[in-house]
Design an enzyme around this catalytic site. Structure first.
Site, PDB file in Angstrom:
ATOM      1  N   LYS A  75       0.819  -1.212   0.000  1.00 12.27           N
ATOM      2  CA  LYS A  75       0.000   0.000   0.000  1.00 12.27           C
ATOM      3  C   LYS A  75       0.852   1.260   0.000  1.00 12.27           C
ATOM      4  O   LYS A  75       0.458   2.279  -0.561  1.00 12.27           O
ATOM      5  CB  LYS A  75      -0.936   0.024   1.213  1.00 12.27           C
ATOM      6  CG  LYS A  75      -2.152  -0.881   1.070  1.00 12.27           C
ATOM      7  CD  LYS A  75      -3.249  -0.393   2.006  1.00 12.27           C
ATOM      8  CE  LYS A  75      -4.507  -1.220   1.879  1.00 12.27           C
ATOM      9  NZ  LYS A  75      -5.538  -0.759   2.822  1.00 12.27           N
ATOM     10  N   LYS A 112      -4.680 -10.650  -6.688  1.00 11.09           N
ATOM     11  CA  LYS A 112      -5.863 -10.778  -5.845  1.00 11.09           C
ATOM     12  C   LYS A 112      -7.016  -9.946  -6.411  1.00 11.09           C
ATOM     13  O   LYS A 112      -6.783  -8.853  -6.918  1.00 11.09           O
ATOM     14  CB  LYS A 112      -5.480 -10.294  -4.445  1.00 11.09           C
ATOM     15  CG  LYS A 112      -6.476 -10.571  -3.366  1.00 11.09           C
ATOM     16  CD  LYS A 112      -6.010 -10.006  -2.027  1.00 11.09           C
ATOM     17  CE  LYS A 112      -6.093  -8.501  -1.995  1.00 11.09           C
ATOM     18  NZ  LYS A 112      -6.065  -7.914  -0.648  1.00 11.09           N
ATOM     19  N   LYS A 155     -10.858  -4.293  -4.462  1.00  9.69           N
ATOM     20  CA  LYS A 155     -11.713  -3.144  -4.777  1.00  9.69           C
ATOM     21  C   LYS A 155     -10.906  -2.012  -5.378  1.00  9.69           C
ATOM     22  O   LYS A 155     -11.461  -1.090  -5.966  1.00  9.69           O
ATOM     23  CB  LYS A 155     -12.532  -2.681  -3.563  1.00  9.69           C
ATOM     24  CG  LYS A 155     -11.794  -2.574  -2.259  1.00  9.69           C
ATOM     25  CD  LYS A 155     -12.806  -2.454  -1.091  1.00  9.69           C
ATOM     26  CE  LYS A 155     -12.247  -3.061   0.195  1.00  9.69           C
ATOM     27  NZ  LYS A 155     -13.223  -3.408   1.201  1.00  9.69           N
TER      28      LYS A 155
HETATM   29  P1  TYM Z   1     -10.333  -5.859   3.929  1.00  3.00           P
HETATM   30  O1  TYM Z   1     -11.347  -4.812   4.157  1.00  3.00           O
HETATM   31  O2  TYM Z   1      -9.253  -5.624   2.938  1.00  3.00           O
HETATM   32  O3  TYM Z   1     -11.026  -7.201   3.524  1.00  3.00           O
HETATM   33  C1  TYM Z   1     -12.069  -7.745   4.332  1.00  3.00           C
HETATM   34  C2  TYM Z   1     -11.995  -9.265   4.344  1.00  3.00           C
HETATM   35  O4  TYM Z   1     -12.108  -9.768   3.006  1.00  3.00           O
HETATM   36  C3  TYM Z   1     -11.026 -10.647   2.738  1.00  3.00           C
HETATM   37  N1  TYM Z   1     -10.674 -10.531   1.319  1.00  3.00           N
HETATM   38  C4  TYM Z   1     -10.545 -11.565   0.483  1.00  3.00           C
HETATM   39  N2  TYM Z   1     -10.714 -12.889   0.676  1.00  3.00           N
HETATM   40  C5  TYM Z   1     -10.522 -13.694  -0.390  1.00  3.00           C
HETATM   41  N3  TYM Z   1     -10.176 -13.230  -1.630  1.00  3.00           N
HETATM   42  C6  TYM Z   1     -10.007 -11.914  -1.858  1.00  3.00           C
HETATM   43  N4  TYM Z   1      -9.695 -11.483  -3.068  1.00  3.00           N
HETATM   44  C7  TYM Z   1     -10.200 -11.017  -0.770  1.00  3.00           C
HETATM   45  N5  TYM Z   1     -10.119  -9.664  -0.653  1.00  3.00           N
HETATM   46  C8  TYM Z   1     -10.411  -9.387   0.633  1.00  3.00           C
HETATM   47  C9  TYM Z   1      -9.906 -10.186   3.642  1.00  3.00           C
HETATM   48  O5  TYM Z   1      -8.962 -11.205   3.858  1.00  3.00           O
HETATM   49  C10 TYM Z   1     -10.655  -9.799   4.901  1.00  3.00           C
HETATM   50  O6  TYM Z   1     -10.911 -10.944   5.684  1.00  3.00           O
HETATM   51  N6  TYM Z   1      -7.179  -5.598   7.797  1.00  3.00           N
HETATM   52  C11 TYM Z   1      -8.478  -6.088   7.391  1.00  3.00           C
HETATM   53  C12 TYM Z   1      -9.618  -5.500   8.177  1.00  3.00           C
HETATM   54  C13 TYM Z   1      -9.494  -5.671   9.652  1.00  3.00           C
HETATM   55  C14 TYM Z   1      -9.622  -6.865  10.385  1.00  3.00           C
HETATM   56  C15 TYM Z   1      -9.457  -6.510  11.737  1.00  3.00           C
HETATM   57  C16 TYM Z   1      -9.843  -8.187  10.020  1.00  3.00           C
HETATM   58  C17 TYM Z   1      -9.277  -4.673  10.557  1.00  3.00           C
HETATM   59  N7  TYM Z   1      -9.268  -5.187  11.804  1.00  3.00           N
HETATM   60  C18 TYM Z   1      -9.511  -7.469  12.749  1.00  3.00           C
HETATM   61  C19 TYM Z   1      -9.883  -9.135  11.030  1.00  3.00           C
HETATM   62  C20 TYM Z   1      -9.718  -8.778  12.375  1.00  3.00           C
HETATM   63  C21 TYM Z   1      -8.666  -5.735   5.908  1.00  3.00           C
HETATM   64  O7  TYM Z   1      -7.963  -4.945   5.351  1.00  3.00           O
HETATM   65  O8  TYM Z   1      -9.697  -6.313   5.320  1.00  3.00           O
END
Ligand code: TYM
Length: 335
Positions: free
Chosen positions: A114, A197, A200
Protein backbone atom coordinates in the site's frame (compact mmCIF):
# COMPACT_ATOMS: atom_id res chain seq x y z
CA UNK A 1 -18.13 -19.49 24.74
CA UNK A 2 -15.39 -18.85 22.20
CA UNK A 3 -15.58 -15.39 20.69
CA UNK A 4 -15.22 -14.54 17.00
CA UNK A 5 -14.07 -11.14 15.77
CA UNK A 6 -13.57 -9.89 12.25
CA UNK A 7 -13.65 -6.62 10.35
CA UNK A 8 -14.03 -5.21 6.86
CA UNK A 9 -12.90 -1.78 5.67
CA UNK A 10 -15.57 0.60 4.33
CA UNK A 11 -13.08 1.83 1.76
CA UNK A 12 -15.15 1.20 -1.36
CA UNK A 13 -17.67 -1.34 -2.55
CA UNK A 14 -17.75 -4.96 -1.39
CA UNK A 15 -16.26 -7.45 -3.84
CA UNK A 16 -16.92 -11.13 -4.41
CA UNK A 17 -13.55 -11.69 -2.69
CA UNK A 18 -14.78 -9.99 0.49
CA UNK A 19 -18.00 -11.95 0.31
CA UNK A 20 -16.57 -15.43 -0.27
CA UNK A 21 -13.35 -14.98 1.71
CA UNK A 22 -14.92 -13.24 4.68
CA UNK A 23 -18.60 -12.35 4.92
CA UNK A 24 -20.06 -15.70 3.91
CA UNK A 25 -17.77 -17.32 6.48
CA UNK A 26 -18.92 -14.81 9.12
CA UNK A 27 -22.50 -15.93 8.50
CA UNK A 28 -21.50 -19.59 8.81
CA UNK A 29 -19.79 -18.93 12.14
CA UNK A 30 -22.80 -16.99 13.39
CA UNK A 31 -25.05 -19.90 12.47
CA UNK A 32 -22.72 -22.71 13.63
CA UNK A 33 -23.93 -25.06 16.34
CA UNK A 34 -20.66 -24.55 18.24
CA UNK A 35 -22.18 -21.44 19.82
CA UNK A 36 -19.69 -18.74 18.90
CA UNK A 37 -20.32 -15.22 20.13
CA UNK A 38 -19.70 -13.16 16.99
CA UNK A 39 -18.49 -9.56 16.83
CA UNK A 40 -18.29 -7.99 13.35
CA UNK A 41 -16.97 -4.52 12.66
CA UNK A 42 -16.81 -1.93 9.89
CA UNK A 43 -13.27 -0.66 10.41
CA UNK A 44 -13.59 2.99 9.40
CA UNK A 45 -10.45 3.94 11.34
CA UNK A 46 -8.47 1.50 9.24
CA UNK A 47 -10.02 2.85 6.05
CA UNK A 48 -8.73 6.39 6.70
CA UNK A 49 -5.11 5.20 6.82
CA UNK A 50 -5.36 6.09 3.13
CA UNK A 51 -7.39 9.11 1.99
CA UNK A 52 -11.18 8.67 2.06
CA UNK A 53 -13.60 11.28 0.84
CA UNK A 54 -15.81 12.04 3.90
CA UNK A 55 -19.18 11.70 2.16
CA UNK A 56 -18.02 8.48 0.51
CA UNK A 57 -16.81 7.08 3.84
CA UNK A 58 -20.22 7.70 5.40
CA UNK A 59 -21.99 6.08 2.50
CA UNK A 60 -19.59 3.14 2.29
CA UNK A 61 -19.90 2.45 6.01
CA UNK A 62 -23.71 2.30 5.75
CA UNK A 63 -23.51 0.22 2.59
CA UNK A 64 -21.13 -2.22 4.27
CA UNK A 65 -23.54 -2.54 7.18
CA UNK A 66 -26.35 -3.20 4.70
CA UNK A 67 -24.09 -5.81 3.06
CA UNK A 68 -23.52 -7.63 6.34
CA UNK A 69 -27.25 -7.80 7.03
CA UNK A 70 -28.19 -8.73 3.47
CA UNK A 71 -25.61 -11.53 3.52
CA UNK A 72 -27.24 -13.01 6.62
CA UNK A 73 -25.70 -11.36 9.68
CA UNK A 74 -28.45 -10.93 12.25
CA UNK A 75 -27.69 -7.81 14.31
CA UNK A 76 -29.47 -9.36 17.28
CA UNK A 77 -27.47 -12.56 17.33
CA UNK A 78 -24.14 -11.02 16.31
CA UNK A 79 -22.73 -7.70 17.43
CA UNK A 80 -22.50 -5.48 14.36
CA UNK A 81 -20.92 -2.05 14.74
CA UNK A 82 -18.63 0.67 13.44
CA UNK A 83 -15.10 0.87 14.84
CA UNK A 84 -14.91 4.62 15.56
CA UNK A 85 -18.04 4.34 17.73
CA UNK A 86 -16.14 2.16 20.20
CA UNK A 87 -13.21 4.28 21.45
CA UNK A 88 -11.67 1.34 23.34
CA UNK A 89 -10.18 0.12 20.04
CA UNK A 90 -8.02 3.22 19.68
CA UNK A 91 -7.17 3.27 23.36
CA UNK A 92 -5.87 -0.28 23.34
CA UNK A 93 -4.13 0.39 20.02
CA UNK A 94 -2.01 3.05 21.72
CA UNK A 95 -0.81 0.51 24.29
CA UNK A 96 -0.02 -1.89 21.45
CA UNK A 97 1.86 0.86 19.59
CA UNK A 98 4.16 0.82 22.59
CA UNK A 99 4.46 -2.98 22.56
CA UNK A 100 4.96 -3.63 18.84
CA UNK A 101 8.40 -3.00 17.32
CA UNK A 102 9.15 -0.87 14.25
CA UNK A 103 10.95 -3.84 12.70
CA UNK A 104 7.81 -6.00 12.91
CA UNK A 105 5.74 -3.36 11.15
CA UNK A 106 8.30 -2.83 8.40
CA UNK A 107 8.01 -6.46 7.39
CA UNK A 108 4.24 -6.31 6.77
CA UNK A 109 3.61 -7.02 3.08
CA UNK A 110 0.32 -5.08 3.09
CA UNK A 111 2.18 -1.97 4.26
CA UNK A 112 4.82 -2.45 1.58
CA UNK A 113 2.13 -2.93 -1.09
CA UNK A 114 0.00 0.00 0.00
CA UNK A 115 2.85 2.40 0.72
CA UNK A 116 4.43 1.60 -2.64
CA UNK A 117 7.82 3.01 -3.58
CA UNK A 118 7.47 6.17 -1.55
CA UNK A 119 7.04 4.79 1.98
CA UNK A 120 8.26 8.09 3.48
CA UNK A 121 5.05 9.64 2.27
CA UNK A 122 2.70 6.99 3.72
CA UNK A 123 0.62 7.98 6.75
CA UNK A 124 1.82 7.00 10.20
CA UNK A 125 -1.59 5.34 10.59
CA UNK A 126 -0.88 3.04 7.66
CA UNK A 127 2.36 1.96 9.33
CA UNK A 128 0.63 1.31 12.65
CA UNK A 129 -2.39 -0.34 11.02
CA UNK A 130 -1.60 -3.84 12.34
CA UNK A 131 -1.43 -2.64 15.97
CA UNK A 132 -4.96 -1.22 15.66
CA UNK A 133 -6.03 -4.51 14.11
CA UNK A 134 -4.55 -6.42 17.06
CA UNK A 135 -6.47 -4.08 19.37
CA UNK A 136 -9.72 -4.74 17.45
CA UNK A 137 -9.38 -8.42 18.14
CA UNK A 138 -7.86 -8.43 21.61
CA UNK A 139 -10.13 -5.78 23.16
CA UNK A 140 -12.77 -8.54 22.98
CA UNK A 141 -10.38 -11.35 23.96
CA UNK A 142 -11.48 -12.92 20.68
CA UNK A 143 -10.00 -16.33 19.97
CA UNK A 144 -11.20 -16.99 16.41
CA UNK A 145 -10.73 -14.60 13.50
CA UNK A 146 -12.16 -15.59 10.10
CA UNK A 147 -10.30 -13.81 7.28
CA UNK A 148 -9.03 -14.31 3.75
CA UNK A 149 -5.49 -15.51 3.10
CA UNK A 150 -4.14 -11.94 2.68
CA UNK A 151 -4.66 -11.20 6.40
CA UNK A 152 -2.60 -14.13 7.67
CA UNK A 153 0.52 -12.08 8.34
CA UNK A 154 -1.45 -9.50 10.31
CA UNK A 155 -2.90 -12.22 12.49
CA UNK A 156 0.54 -13.63 13.19
CA UNK A 157 1.55 -10.14 14.28
CA UNK A 158 -1.51 -10.02 16.54
CA UNK A 159 -0.23 -13.15 18.28
CA UNK A 160 3.24 -11.62 18.55
CA UNK A 161 1.80 -8.50 20.17
CA UNK A 162 -0.31 -10.53 22.61
CA UNK A 163 2.69 -12.72 23.48
CA UNK A 164 5.04 -9.76 24.01
CA UNK A 165 2.49 -7.91 26.15
CA UNK A 166 1.95 -11.04 28.25
CA UNK A 167 5.70 -11.56 28.57
CA UNK A 168 6.59 -7.93 29.33
CA UNK A 169 3.92 -7.60 32.03
CA UNK A 170 4.24 -11.14 33.38
CA UNK A 171 0.62 -12.07 32.69
CA UNK A 172 -1.42 -14.30 30.45
CA UNK A 173 -4.12 -11.71 30.01
CA UNK A 174 -4.37 -11.72 26.21
CA UNK A 175 -5.26 -14.97 24.42
CA UNK A 176 -3.29 -16.12 21.39
CA UNK A 177 -5.70 -15.78 18.49
CA UNK A 178 -6.41 -18.47 15.92
CA UNK A 179 -6.79 -17.35 12.32
CA UNK A 180 -9.66 -19.16 10.60
CA UNK A 181 -8.71 -19.28 6.92
CA UNK A 182 -10.94 -21.96 5.47
CA UNK A 183 -13.09 -22.87 2.50
CA UNK A 184 -12.57 -22.90 -1.25
CA UNK A 185 -12.22 -19.14 -1.64
CA UNK A 186 -9.65 -17.87 0.83
CA UNK A 187 -7.94 -16.06 -2.02
CA UNK A 188 -10.23 -15.00 -4.86
CA UNK A 189 -8.15 -13.78 -7.78
CA UNK A 190 -8.67 -11.05 -10.37
CA UNK A 191 -10.81 -12.14 -13.33
CA UNK A 192 -8.24 -10.55 -15.65
CA UNK A 193 -5.04 -11.90 -14.10
CA UNK A 194 -4.88 -15.13 -12.10
CA UNK A 195 -1.74 -13.99 -10.28
CA UNK A 196 -3.37 -10.91 -8.71
CA UNK A 197 -5.86 -10.78 -5.84
CA UNK A 198 -9.40 -9.60 -6.65
CA UNK A 199 -9.44 -6.16 -5.09
CA UNK A 200 -11.71 -3.14 -4.78
CA UNK A 201 -8.76 -0.97 -5.74
CA UNK A 202 -8.00 -2.69 -9.06
CA UNK A 203 -8.18 0.00 -11.78
CA UNK A 204 -10.17 -2.35 -14.03
CA UNK A 205 -13.76 -2.94 -12.94
CA UNK A 206 -13.76 -6.04 -15.18
CA UNK A 207 -11.23 -7.63 -12.82
CA UNK A 208 -13.77 -7.95 -10.01
CA UNK A 209 -17.39 -8.71 -9.27
CA UNK A 210 -18.93 -6.09 -6.99
CA UNK A 211 -21.73 -7.07 -4.66
CA UNK A 212 -23.78 -4.27 -6.21
CA UNK A 213 -23.30 -5.45 -9.84
CA UNK A 214 -26.50 -6.25 -11.71
CA UNK A 215 -27.03 -9.68 -13.33
CA UNK A 216 -25.92 -8.47 -16.79
CA UNK A 217 -22.68 -7.07 -15.42
CA UNK A 218 -21.96 -10.27 -13.49
CA UNK A 219 -22.61 -12.44 -16.56
CA UNK A 220 -20.49 -10.20 -18.79
CA UNK A 221 -17.54 -10.17 -16.39
CA UNK A 222 -17.57 -13.94 -16.10
CA UNK A 223 -17.92 -14.38 -19.86
CA UNK A 224 -14.90 -12.13 -20.42
CA UNK A 225 -12.84 -13.63 -17.59
CA UNK A 226 -9.41 -14.73 -18.70
CA UNK A 227 -8.94 -18.50 -19.10
CA UNK A 228 -6.66 -20.93 -20.87
CA UNK A 229 -7.79 -22.96 -23.90
CA UNK A 230 -7.88 -26.40 -22.22
CA UNK A 231 -11.11 -27.98 -20.98
CA UNK A 232 -11.58 -28.33 -17.21
CA UNK A 233 -9.71 -31.24 -15.62
CA UNK A 234 -11.39 -33.88 -13.47
CA UNK A 235 -8.92 -33.61 -10.59
CA UNK A 236 -7.59 -30.86 -8.38
CA UNK A 237 -3.88 -31.54 -8.96
CA UNK A 238 -4.28 -30.69 -12.64
CA UNK A 239 -5.36 -27.14 -11.70
CA UNK A 240 -2.02 -26.37 -10.12
CA UNK A 241 -0.47 -24.65 -13.13
CA UNK A 242 -3.74 -23.09 -14.28
CA UNK A 243 -4.43 -20.12 -11.96
CA UNK A 244 -7.35 -18.67 -13.95
CA UNK A 245 -9.12 -22.03 -14.23
CA UNK A 246 -8.41 -22.72 -10.57
CA UNK A 247 -9.92 -19.36 -9.60
CA UNK A 248 -13.19 -19.91 -11.48
CA UNK A 249 -13.54 -23.42 -10.04
CA UNK A 250 -12.83 -22.11 -6.53
CA UNK A 251 -15.52 -19.45 -6.97
CA UNK A 252 -17.97 -22.06 -8.23
CA UNK A 253 -17.21 -24.32 -5.26
CA UNK A 254 -17.56 -21.53 -2.70
CA UNK A 255 -20.82 -20.23 -4.20
CA UNK A 256 -22.33 -23.73 -4.27
CA UNK A 257 -21.01 -24.79 -0.82
CA UNK A 258 -19.15 -27.72 -2.34
CA UNK A 259 -15.52 -28.79 -2.36
CA UNK A 260 -13.35 -28.27 -5.42
CA UNK A 261 -13.13 -32.06 -5.85
CA UNK A 262 -16.93 -32.36 -5.90
CA UNK A 263 -17.24 -29.57 -8.44
CA UNK A 264 -14.60 -31.13 -10.71
CA UNK A 265 -16.33 -34.49 -10.52
CA UNK A 266 -19.29 -32.68 -12.12
CA UNK A 267 -17.70 -30.29 -14.59
CA UNK A 268 -14.43 -32.06 -15.46
CA UNK A 269 -14.08 -32.33 -19.25
CA UNK A 270 -16.30 -29.33 -20.00
CA UNK A 271 -15.07 -26.41 -22.09
CA UNK A 272 -15.12 -22.93 -20.58
CA UNK A 273 -17.76 -21.97 -23.12
CA UNK A 274 -20.06 -24.34 -21.27
CA UNK A 275 -18.76 -23.81 -17.73
CA UNK A 276 -18.83 -20.00 -17.73
CA UNK A 277 -22.61 -19.71 -18.28
CA UNK A 278 -23.13 -22.23 -15.45
CA UNK A 279 -20.93 -20.11 -13.19
CA UNK A 280 -22.70 -16.91 -14.25
CA UNK A 281 -26.11 -18.41 -13.46
CA UNK A 282 -24.92 -19.60 -10.07
CA UNK A 283 -23.34 -16.23 -9.25
CA UNK A 284 -26.46 -14.30 -10.23
CA UNK A 285 -28.68 -16.70 -8.26
CA UNK A 286 -26.53 -16.34 -5.13
CA UNK A 287 -25.64 -12.65 -5.35
CA UNK A 288 -28.68 -10.84 -6.68
CA UNK A 289 -30.85 -11.43 -3.59
CA UNK A 290 -28.03 -9.90 -1.55
CA UNK A 291 -27.63 -6.86 -3.77
CA UNK A 292 -31.34 -6.16 -3.91
CA UNK A 293 -31.61 -6.45 -0.13
CA UNK A 294 -28.64 -4.07 0.21
CA UNK A 295 -30.37 -1.55 -2.05
CA UNK A 296 -33.57 -1.84 0.00
CA UNK A 297 -31.74 -1.31 3.30
CA UNK A 298 -29.86 1.68 1.89
CA UNK A 299 -33.19 3.46 1.54
CA UNK A 300 -33.41 3.52 5.35
CA UNK A 301 -30.12 5.03 6.52
CA UNK A 302 -31.63 5.99 9.90
CA UNK A 303 -32.37 2.35 10.59
CA UNK A 304 -28.82 1.39 9.68
CA UNK A 305 -27.44 4.08 11.98
CA UNK A 306 -29.66 2.84 14.81
CA UNK A 307 -28.40 -0.73 14.32
CA UNK A 308 -24.80 0.51 14.42
CA UNK A 309 -25.43 2.60 17.54
CA UNK A 310 -26.98 -0.35 19.35
CA UNK A 311 -24.12 -2.61 18.19
CA UNK A 312 -21.56 -0.14 19.51
CA UNK A 313 -23.25 -0.12 22.93
CA UNK A 314 -23.12 -3.90 23.12
CA UNK A 315 -19.51 -3.95 21.93
CA UNK A 316 -18.48 -1.44 24.59
CA UNK A 317 -19.98 -3.60 27.32
CA UNK A 318 -17.36 -6.22 26.45
CA UNK A 319 -14.48 -3.92 25.52
CA UNK A 320 -14.57 -1.41 28.40
CA UNK A 321 -13.75 -3.87 31.23
CA UNK A 322 -10.99 -5.50 29.16
CA UNK A 323 -9.43 -2.09 28.49
CA UNK A 324 -9.70 -1.18 32.18
CA UNK A 325 -7.93 -4.41 33.16
CA UNK A 326 -5.23 -3.68 30.59
CA UNK A 327 -4.67 -0.19 32.02
CA UNK A 328 -4.45 -1.71 35.49
CA UNK A 329 -1.85 -4.26 34.34
CA UNK A 330 0.18 -1.46 32.74
CA UNK A 331 0.00 0.52 35.99
CA UNK A 332 -2.17 3.45 35.06
CA UNK A 333 -3.61 5.41 37.95
CA UNK A 334 -7.38 5.56 38.03
CA UNK A 335 -8.00 2.31 36.17
P1 TYM B 1 -10.33 -5.86 3.93
O1 TYM B 1 -11.35 -4.81 4.16
O2 TYM B 1 -9.25 -5.62 2.94
O3 TYM B 1 -11.03 -7.20 3.52
C1 TYM B 1 -12.07 -7.75 4.33
C2 TYM B 1 -12.00 -9.27 4.34
O4 TYM B 1 -12.11 -9.77 3.01
C3 TYM B 1 -11.03 -10.65 2.74
N1 TYM B 1 -10.67 -10.53 1.32
C4 TYM B 1 -10.54 -11.56 0.48
N2 TYM B 1 -10.71 -12.89 0.68
C5 TYM B 1 -10.52 -13.69 -0.39
N3 TYM B 1 -10.18 -13.23 -1.63
C6 TYM B 1 -10.01 -11.91 -1.86
N4 TYM B 1 -9.70 -11.48 -3.07
C7 TYM B 1 -10.20 -11.02 -0.77
N5 TYM B 1 -10.12 -9.66 -0.65
C8 TYM B 1 -10.41 -9.39 0.63
C9 TYM B 1 -9.91 -10.19 3.64
O5 TYM B 1 -8.96 -11.21 3.86
C10 TYM B 1 -10.66 -9.80 4.90
O6 TYM B 1 -10.91 -10.94 5.68
N6 TYM B 1 -7.18 -5.60 7.80
C11 TYM B 1 -8.48 -6.09 7.39
C12 TYM B 1 -9.62 -5.50 8.18
C13 TYM B 1 -9.49 -5.67 9.65
C14 TYM B 1 -9.62 -6.86 10.38
C15 TYM B 1 -9.46 -6.51 11.74
C16 TYM B 1 -9.84 -8.19 10.02
C17 TYM B 1 -9.28 -4.67 10.56
N7 TYM B 1 -9.27 -5.19 11.80
C18 TYM B 1 -9.51 -7.47 12.75
C19 TYM B 1 -9.88 -9.14 11.03
C20 TYM B 1 -9.72 -8.78 12.37
C21 TYM B 1 -8.67 -5.74 5.91
O7 TYM B 1 -7.96 -4.95 5.35
O8 TYM B 1 -9.70 -6.31 5.32
Amino acid sequence: TPRVFSGIQPSGGLTLGNYLGAMKRFVEMQNADDGFECVYCMVDLHAITVWQDPAALTRNTRELCAGFIAAGIDPERSILFNQSQVPEHTQLAWIFNCVARMGWMKRMTQFKDKAGKNAENASLGLFGYPALMAADILVYHATHVPVGEDQKQHLELTRDIAAKFNHDYGTNFFPLTEPVIEGAATRVMSLRDGSKKMSKSDPSDMARINMTDDPDAIAQKIRKARTDPEPLPDNEAALEERPEARNLVNIFAALSDRSVAEVLADVGGKQFSEFKPMLADLAVEQLSPISSEMARLMEQPDEIDAILARGAERAREIAAPILRDTYRIVGMVGA
